[in-house]
Motif scaffolding. Structure first.
Motif, PDB file in Angstrom:
ATOM      1  N   VAL A   1       0.851  -1.181   0.000  1.00  0.00           N
ATOM      2  CA  VAL A   1       0.000   0.000   0.000  1.00  0.00           C
ATOM      3  C   VAL A   1       0.891   1.237   0.000  1.00  0.00           C
ATOM      4  O   VAL A   1       1.805   1.334   0.817  1.00  0.00           O
ATOM      5  CB  VAL A   1      -0.910  -0.001   1.254  1.00  0.00           C
ATOM      6  N   PRO A   2       0.654   2.213  -0.902  1.00  0.00           N
ATOM      7  CA  PRO A   2       1.442   3.451  -0.882  1.00  0.00           C
ATOM      8  C   PRO A   2       1.364   4.108   0.501  1.00  0.00           C
ATOM      9  O   PRO A   2       0.315   4.079   1.160  1.00  0.00           O
ATOM     10  CB  PRO A   2       0.778   4.324  -1.947  1.00  0.00           C
ATOM     11  N   GLU A   3       2.459   4.710   0.930  1.00  0.00           N
ATOM     12  CA  GLU A   3       2.573   5.248   2.286  1.00  0.00           C
ATOM     13  C   GLU A   3       1.484   6.283   2.622  1.00  0.00           C
ATOM     14  O   GLU A   3       0.898   6.245   3.705  1.00  0.00           O
ATOM     15  CB  GLU A   3       3.961   5.862   2.473  1.00  0.00           C
ATOM     16  N   ASP A   4       1.202   7.206   1.710  1.00  0.00           N
ATOM     17  CA  ASP A   4       0.168   8.218   1.972  1.00  0.00           C
ATOM     18  C   ASP A   4      -1.212   7.570   2.138  1.00  0.00           C
ATOM     19  O   ASP A   4      -2.005   7.980   2.987  1.00  0.00           O
ATOM     20  CB  ASP A   4       0.102   9.249   0.846  1.00  0.00           C
ATOM     21  N   LEU A   5      -1.485   6.575   1.313  1.00  0.00           N
ATOM     22  CA  LEU A   5      -2.768   5.879   1.391  1.00  0.00           C
ATOM     23  C   LEU A   5      -2.871   5.106   2.705  1.00  0.00           C
ATOM     24  O   LEU A   5      -3.940   5.069   3.332  1.00  0.00           O
ATOM     25  CB  LEU A   5      -2.926   4.939   0.192  1.00  0.00           C
ATOM     26  N   LEU A   6      -1.764   4.528   3.128  1.00  0.00           N
ATOM     27  CA  LEU A   6      -1.747   3.789   4.388  1.00  0.00           C
ATOM     28  C   LEU A   6      -2.024   4.731   5.562  1.00  0.00           C
ATOM     29  O   LEU A   6      -2.777   4.379   6.474  1.00  0.00           O
ATOM     30  CB  LEU A   6      -0.419   3.073   4.587  1.00  0.00           C
ATOM     31  N   ARG A   7      -1.451   5.928   5.537  1.00  0.00           N
ATOM     32  CA  ARG A   7      -1.713   6.897   6.611  1.00  0.00           C
ATOM     33  C   ARG A   7      -3.206   7.244   6.669  1.00  0.00           C
ATOM     34  O   ARG A   7      -3.796   7.302   7.742  1.00  0.00           O
ATOM     35  CB  ARG A   7      -0.874   8.159   6.416  1.00  0.00           C
ATOM     36  N   LEU A   8      -3.803   7.491   5.495  1.00  0.00           N
ATOM     37  CA  LEU A   8      -5.227   7.802   5.438  1.00  0.00           C
ATOM     38  C   LEU A   8      -6.052   6.629   5.968  1.00  0.00           C
ATOM     39  O   LEU A   8      -6.960   6.812   6.776  1.00  0.00           O
ATOM     40  CB  LEU A   8      -5.652   8.142   4.006  1.00  0.00           C
ATOM     41  N   LEU A   9      -5.723   5.418   5.543  1.00  0.00           N
ATOM     42  CA  LEU A   9      -6.437   4.220   5.992  1.00  0.00           C
ATOM     43  C   LEU A   9      -6.312   4.055   7.502  1.00  0.00           C
ATOM     44  O   LEU A   9      -7.292   3.762   8.189  1.00  0.00           O
ATOM     45  CB  LEU A   9      -5.908   2.983   5.261  1.00  0.00           C
ATOM     46  N   THR A  10      -5.123   4.259   8.036  1.00  0.00           N
ATOM     47  CA  THR A  10      -4.894   4.120   9.474  1.00  0.00           C
ATOM     48  C   THR A  10      -5.736   5.125  10.254  1.00  0.00           C
ATOM     49  O   THR A  10      -6.378   4.775  11.248  1.00  0.00           O
ATOM     50  CB  THR A  10      -3.399   4.305   9.799  1.00  0.00           C
ATOM     51  N   GLU A  11      -5.758   6.368   9.800  1.00  0.00           N
ATOM     52  CA  GLU A  11      -6.571   7.401  10.466  1.00  0.00           C
ATOM     53  C   GLU A  11      -8.058   7.087  10.374  1.00  0.00           C
ATOM     54  O   GLU A  11      -8.782   7.200  11.368  1.00  0.00           O
ATOM     55  CB  GLU A  11      -6.295   8.784   9.865  1.00  0.00           C
ATOM     56  N   GLU A  12      -8.521   6.714   9.198  1.00  0.00           N
ATOM     57  CA  GLU A  12      -9.950   6.418   9.044  1.00  0.00           C
ATOM     58  C   GLU A  12     -10.357   5.187   9.851  1.00  0.00           C
ATOM     59  O   GLU A  12     -11.462   5.141  10.377  1.00  0.00           O
ATOM     60  CB  GLU A  12     -10.320   6.266   7.571  1.00  0.00           C
ATOM     61  N   ARG A  13      -9.470   4.221   9.965  1.00  0.00           N
ATOM     62  CA  ARG A  13      -9.780   3.049  10.797  1.00  0.00           C
ATOM     63  C   ARG A  13      -9.864   3.454  12.261  1.00  0.00           C
ATOM     64  O   ARG A  13     -10.726   2.987  12.994  1.00  0.00           O
ATOM     65  CB  ARG A  13      -8.735   1.956  10.609  1.00  0.00           C
ATOM     66  N   ARG A  14      -8.987   4.341  12.683  1.00  0.00           N
ATOM     67  CA  ARG A  14      -9.001   4.822  14.062  1.00  0.00           C
ATOM     68  C   ARG A  14     -10.327   5.538  14.361  1.00  0.00           C
ATOM     69  O   ARG A  14     -10.867   5.432  15.446  1.00  0.00           O
ATOM     70  CB  ARG A  14      -7.823   5.786  14.286  1.00  0.00           C
ATOM     71  N   TRP A  15     -10.842   6.268  13.399  1.00  0.00           N
ATOM     72  CA  TRP A  15     -12.096   7.004  13.566  1.00  0.00           C
ATOM     73  C   TRP A  15     -13.309   6.107  13.297  1.00  0.00           C
ATOM     74  O   TRP A  15     -14.438   6.526  13.481  1.00  0.00           O
ATOM     75  CB  TRP A  15     -12.127   8.188  12.610  1.00  0.00           C
TER      76      TRP A  15
END
Length: 168
Positions: A116-130
């Motif tokens: 997974v591209p790093e920027d996309l992974l950051r977005l996914l991680t944040e959205e999963r947290r929320w």
């Protein structure tokens, strides 16, 4: 007033919503519907060297034949995306459903070594947290295309599919 000078009664328009004509002719003939369950996933991490874990998704695709006739499916592509970026691909197995039958199909979608591209992974991680992260799953069953939005919260749950609209 009409041509004779008499008053014309007001015209009332009453909107009427009718089901499609084919369902009026045969009310027991319903469309084919689908749902997808995200049974498990792995490899949702930043792009990694070849041979390391890459995204893979275990799905259960449920197909309900609402028609009064059999539906045959020779297998079809499944694409799992996040934020419009394809993460993995798989195929549904072939099947035949008789009138009013349903089937649950296991599908494994993989990315063949792409992380997974790093920027996309950051977005996914944040959205999963929320608690708002969703995968988009596109698939074809018989002659119809379907799309589903499935939560990525670690719980197995089914999500109803819809027919995507295409804008030209």
């Amino acid at each position: 007033m009409d041509d004779s000078g008499a008053p014309v009664p007001p015209l009332f328009v009453v909107p009427t919503f009718l089901p499609p004509a084919d369902s009026l002719a045969n009310p027991n003939n319903l469309p084919t519907t689908c749902s997808v369950e995200l049974a498990g996933f792995r490899g949702l991490q930043a792009a990694s060297p070849p041979g390391e874990t890459s995204p893979a998704f275990d799905l259960v695709v449920r197909v309900d034949n609402g028609h009064d006739f059999p539906v045959r499916h020779g297998g079809g592509d499944v694409v799992v995306s996040y934020a419009g970026v394809p993460l993995a691909r798989g195929r549904t197995p072939s099947f035949e459903l008789y009138a009013k039958e349903a089937v649950a199909l296991p599908v494994n979608a993989t990315s063949e070594g792409v992380g997974v591209p790093e920027d996309l992974l950051r977005l996914l991680t944040e959205e999963r947290r929320w608690g708002v992260a969703q995968l988009e799953i596109e698939l074809k069953v018989a002659w119809e295309s379907f799309a589903c939005d499935v939560d990525v919260d670690g719980r197995a749950r089914s999500s109803a599919c819809y027919k995507p609209t295409t804008i030209y």
